[in-house]
Scaffold this motif. Structure first.
Motif, PDB file in Angstrom:
ATOM      1  N   ALA A 188     -13.305  -3.874  12.226  1.00 21.41           N
ATOM      2  CA  ALA A 188     -12.380  -4.320  11.182  1.00 21.41           C
ATOM      3  C   ALA A 188     -12.680  -3.611   9.868  1.00 21.41           C
ATOM      4  O   ALA A 188     -11.760  -3.195   9.143  1.00 21.41           O
ATOM      5  CB  ALA A 188     -12.475  -5.829  11.016  1.00 21.41           C
ATOM      6  N   LEU A 189     -13.961  -3.449   9.555  1.00 21.71           N
ATOM      7  CA  LEU A 189     -14.351  -2.738   8.343  1.00 21.71           C
ATOM      8  C   LEU A 189     -13.905  -1.283   8.402  1.00 21.71           C
ATOM      9  O   LEU A 189     -13.350  -0.748   7.439  1.00 21.71           O
ATOM     10  CB  LEU A 189     -15.864  -2.820   8.147  1.00 21.71           C
ATOM     11  CG  LEU A 189     -16.438  -1.996   6.998  1.00 21.71           C
ATOM     12  CD1 LEU A 189     -16.000  -2.586   5.665  1.00 21.71           C
ATOM     13  CD2 LEU A 189     -17.943  -1.948   7.097  1.00 21.71           C
ATOM     14  N   PHE A 190     -14.129  -0.628   9.546  1.00 21.28           N
ATOM     15  CA  PHE A 190     -13.743   0.776   9.668  1.00 21.28           C
ATOM     16  C   PHE A 190     -12.228   0.950   9.673  1.00 21.28           C
ATOM     17  O   PHE A 190     -11.721   1.972   9.201  1.00 21.28           O
ATOM     18  CB  PHE A 190     -14.371   1.407  10.902  1.00 21.28           C
ATOM     19  CG  PHE A 190     -15.838   1.644  10.734  1.00 21.28           C
ATOM     20  CD1 PHE A 190     -16.343   2.296   9.625  1.00 21.28           C
ATOM     21  CD2 PHE A 190     -16.735   1.195  11.677  1.00 21.28           C
ATOM     22  CE1 PHE A 190     -17.695   2.501   9.454  1.00 21.28           C
ATOM     23  CE2 PHE A 190     -18.089   1.390  11.524  1.00 21.28           C
ATOM     24  CZ  PHE A 190     -18.567   2.049  10.408  1.00 21.28           C
ATOM     25  N   THR A 191     -11.487  -0.018  10.177  1.00 21.08           N
ATOM     26  CA  THR A 191     -10.030   0.060  10.117  1.00 21.08           C
ATOM     27  C   THR A 191      -9.571   0.010   8.672  1.00 21.08           C
ATOM     28  O   THR A 191      -8.725   0.804   8.248  1.00 21.08           O
ATOM     29  CB  THR A 191      -9.400  -1.091  10.918  1.00 21.08           C
ATOM     30  OG1 THR A 191      -9.837  -1.003  12.272  1.00 21.08           O
ATOM     31  CG2 THR A 191      -7.890  -1.032  10.860  1.00 21.08           C
ATOM     32  N   ALA A 192     -10.124  -0.912   7.912  1.00 23.44           N
ATOM     33  CA  ALA A 192      -9.759  -1.001   6.492  1.00 23.44           C
ATOM     34  C   ALA A 192     -10.174   0.264   5.744  1.00 23.44           C
ATOM     35  O   ALA A 192      -9.403   0.787   4.924  1.00 23.44           O
ATOM     36  CB  ALA A 192     -10.414  -2.222   5.866  1.00 23.44           C
ATOM     37  N   LEU A 193     -11.373   0.787   6.034  1.00 24.71           N
ATOM     38  CA  LEU A 193     -11.823   2.013   5.370  1.00 24.71           C
ATOM     39  C   LEU A 193     -10.956   3.203   5.741  1.00 24.71           C
ATOM     40  O   LEU A 193     -10.665   4.057   4.894  1.00 24.71           O
ATOM     41  CB  LEU A 193     -13.281   2.299   5.727  1.00 24.71           C
ATOM     42  CG  LEU A 193     -14.321   1.405   5.075  1.00 24.71           C
ATOM     43  CD1 LEU A 193     -15.717   1.736   5.603  1.00 24.71           C
ATOM     44  CD2 LEU A 193     -14.281   1.539   3.569  1.00 24.71           C
ATOM     45  N   ALA A 194     -10.532   3.300   6.997  1.00 30.80           N
ATOM     46  CA  ALA A 194      -9.689   4.419   7.422  1.00 30.80           C
ATOM     47  C   ALA A 194      -8.323   4.358   6.749  1.00 30.80           C
ATOM     48  O   ALA A 194      -7.796   5.375   6.283  1.00 30.80           O
ATOM     49  CB  ALA A 194      -9.532   4.420   8.936  1.00 30.80           C
ATOM     50  N   VAL A 195      -7.739   3.178   6.673  1.00 35.87           N
ATOM     51  CA  VAL A 195      -6.426   3.044   6.029  1.00 35.87           C
ATOM     52  C   VAL A 195      -6.530   3.327   4.529  1.00 35.87           C
ATOM     53  O   VAL A 195      -5.736   4.091   3.971  1.00 35.87           O
ATOM     54  CB  VAL A 195      -5.834   1.648   6.297  1.00 35.87           C
ATOM     55  CG1 VAL A 195      -4.613   1.398   5.449  1.00 35.87           C
ATOM     56  CG2 VAL A 195      -5.498   1.500   7.778  1.00 35.87           C
ATOM     57  N   LEU A 196      -7.521   2.739   3.877  1.00 33.43           N
ATOM     58  CA  LEU A 196      -7.686   2.976   2.441  1.00 33.43           C
ATOM     59  C   LEU A 196      -8.092   4.416   2.145  1.00 33.43           C
ATOM     60  O   LEU A 196      -7.604   5.022   1.193  1.00 33.43           O
ATOM     61  CB  LEU A 196      -8.716   2.013   1.861  1.00 33.43           C
ATOM     62  CG  LEU A 196      -8.294   0.549   1.814  1.00 33.43           C
ATOM     63  CD1 LEU A 196      -9.463  -0.319   1.366  1.00 33.43           C
ATOM     64  CD2 LEU A 196      -7.098   0.357   0.909  1.00 33.43           C
ATOM     65  N   GLY A 197      -8.986   4.970   2.960  1.00 37.41           N
ATOM     66  CA  GLY A 197      -9.399   6.361   2.768  1.00 37.41           C
ATOM     67  C   GLY A 197      -8.257   7.328   3.004  1.00 37.41           C
ATOM     68  O   GLY A 197      -8.096   8.307   2.276  1.00 37.41           O
ATOM     69  N   GLY A 198      -7.436   7.061   4.022  1.00 33.15           N
ATOM     70  CA  GLY A 198      -6.285   7.918   4.276  1.00 33.15           C
ATOM     71  C   GLY A 198      -5.268   7.843   3.154  1.00 33.15           C
ATOM     72  O   GLY A 198      -4.709   8.860   2.727  1.00 33.15           O
ATOM     73  N   ALA A 199      -5.020   6.642   2.664  1.00 31.89           N
ATOM     74  CA  ALA A 199      -4.070   6.487   1.559  1.00 31.89           C
ATOM     75  C   ALA A 199      -4.593   7.166   0.295  1.00 31.89           C
ATOM     76  O   ALA A 199      -3.845   7.877  -0.394  1.00 31.89           O
ATOM     77  CB  ALA A 199      -3.812   5.014   1.297  1.00 31.89           C
ATOM     78  N   TRP A 200      -5.869   6.974  -0.009  1.00 32.77           N
ATOM     79  CA  TRP A 200      -6.437   7.610  -1.196  1.00 32.77           C
ATOM     80  C   TRP A 200      -6.447   9.124  -1.052  1.00 32.77           C
ATOM     81  O   TRP A 200      -6.104   9.853  -1.982  1.00 32.77           O
ATOM     82  CB  TRP A 200      -7.848   7.107  -1.454  1.00 32.77           C
ATOM     83  CG  TRP A 200      -8.458   7.792  -2.635  1.00 32.77           C
ATOM     84  CD1 TRP A 200      -8.251   7.511  -3.951  1.00 32.77           C
ATOM     85  CD2 TRP A 200      -9.348   8.908  -2.610  1.00 32.77           C
ATOM     86  NE1 TRP A 200      -8.974   8.379  -4.733  1.00 32.77           N
ATOM     87  CE2 TRP A 200      -9.648   9.240  -3.943  1.00 32.77           C
ATOM     88  CE3 TRP A 200      -9.915   9.652  -1.588  1.00 32.77           C
ATOM     89  CZ2 TRP A 200     -10.492  10.286  -4.260  1.00 32.77           C
ATOM     90  CZ3 TRP A 200     -10.759  10.697  -1.916  1.00 32.77           C
ATOM     91  CH2 TRP A 200     -11.039  11.002  -3.241  1.00 32.77           C
ATOM     92  N   GLY A 201      -6.849   9.614   0.119  1.00 32.43           N
ATOM     93  CA  GLY A 201      -6.889  11.054   0.339  1.00 32.43           C
ATOM     94  C   GLY A 201      -5.512  11.684   0.245  1.00 32.43           C
ATOM     95  O   GLY A 201      -5.339  12.762  -0.330  1.00 32.43           O
ATOM     96  N   TYR A 202      -4.506  11.020   0.781  1.00 34.83           N
ATOM     97  CA  TYR A 202      -3.150  11.565   0.748  1.00 34.83           C
ATOM     98  C   TYR A 202      -2.585  11.535  -0.667  1.00 34.83           C
ATOM     99  O   TYR A 202      -1.940  12.483  -1.103  1.00 34.83           O
ATOM    100  CB  TYR A 202      -2.252  10.781   1.702  1.00 34.83           C
ATOM    101  CG  TYR A 202      -0.881  11.379   1.866  1.00 34.83           C
ATOM    102  CD1 TYR A 202      -0.705  12.560   2.574  1.00 34.83           C
ATOM    103  CD2 TYR A 202       0.224  10.773   1.306  1.00 34.83           C
ATOM    104  CE1 TYR A 202       0.540  13.118   2.716  1.00 34.83           C
ATOM    105  CE2 TYR A 202       1.484  11.323   1.447  1.00 34.83           C
ATOM    106  CZ  TYR A 202       1.643  12.493   2.160  1.00 34.83           C
ATOM    107  OH  TYR A 202       2.877  13.037   2.289  1.00 34.83           O
ATOM    108  N   HIS A 203      -2.836  10.449  -1.407  1.00 33.62           N
ATOM    109  CA  HIS A 203      -2.291  10.356  -2.759  1.00 33.62           C
ATOM    110  C   HIS A 203      -3.053  11.203  -3.768  1.00 33.62           C
ATOM    111  O   HIS A 203      -2.508  11.526  -4.819  1.00 33.62           O
ATOM    112  CB  HIS A 203      -2.260   8.898  -3.224  1.00 33.62           C
ATOM    113  CG  HIS A 203      -1.178   8.117  -2.563  1.00 33.62           C
ATOM    114  ND1 HIS A 203       0.147   8.363  -2.777  1.00 33.62           N
ATOM    115  CD2 HIS A 203      -1.224   7.109  -1.666  1.00 33.62           C
ATOM    116  CE1 HIS A 203       0.876   7.537  -2.058  1.00 33.62           C
ATOM    117  NE2 HIS A 203       0.063   6.762  -1.364  1.00 33.62           N
ATOM    118  N   SER A 204      -4.280  11.570  -3.483  1.00 37.12           N
ATOM    119  CA  SER A 204      -5.034  12.412  -4.415  1.00 37.12           C
ATOM    120  C   SER A 204      -4.890  13.886  -4.091  1.00 37.12           C
ATOM    121  O   SER A 204      -5.445  14.722  -4.787  1.00 37.12           O
ATOM    122  CB  SER A 204      -6.509  12.021  -4.394  1.00 37.12           C
ATOM    123  OG  SER A 204      -7.090  12.353  -3.151  1.00 37.12           O
TER     124      SER A 204
END
Length: 113
Positions: free
Chosen positions: A24-40
């Motif tokens: 669950a932690l890695f799912t949240a990190l992957a979604v947040l990391g992907g969103a941050w990486g794409y928007h930055s």
């Protein structure tokens, strides 16, 4: 005659922790990391096909959700979750670097001007 050692009392054994908080932690990190990486990334306004490779990191994280059935399965889920979260975080910047490199090489081979 072989004697087996008595089992440890329940109070001294380490309690089994639930397996699901880690994926669950890695799912949240992957979604947040992907969103941050794409928007930055400067490819924010790129075409939709640039989002499709995020399926690979999410698949790695999804594989971490298999409940552990063997002793090494928990470590496998941890490794898959870490790799998936890091891949989601770095994909957009890696794609940007690759596109810039290809553009620079094509520019250099076409005569530079």
């Amino acid at each position: 005659m072989n004697t087996t050692p008595p089992l440890a009392p329940a109070a001294t054994r380490r309690p089994d922790l639930p397996w699901w908080p880690t994926p669950a932690l890695f799912t949240a990190l992957a979604v947040l990391g992907g969103a941050w990486g794409y928007h930055s990334s400067p490819i924010l306004h790129g075409s939709v096909w640039l989002v499709l490779p995020y399926a690979v990191p999410l698949a790695l994280v999804a594989a971490a959700w298999w409940p552990p059935s063997r002793p090494g399965a928990r470590a496998r889920g941890l490794a898959l979750g870490v790799v998936g979260a890091l891949a989601a975080l770095t994909y957009a910047h890696l794609a940007t670097f690759t596109l810039y490199t290809v553009a620079l090489v094509l520019w250099a081979f076409q005569g530079g001007g």
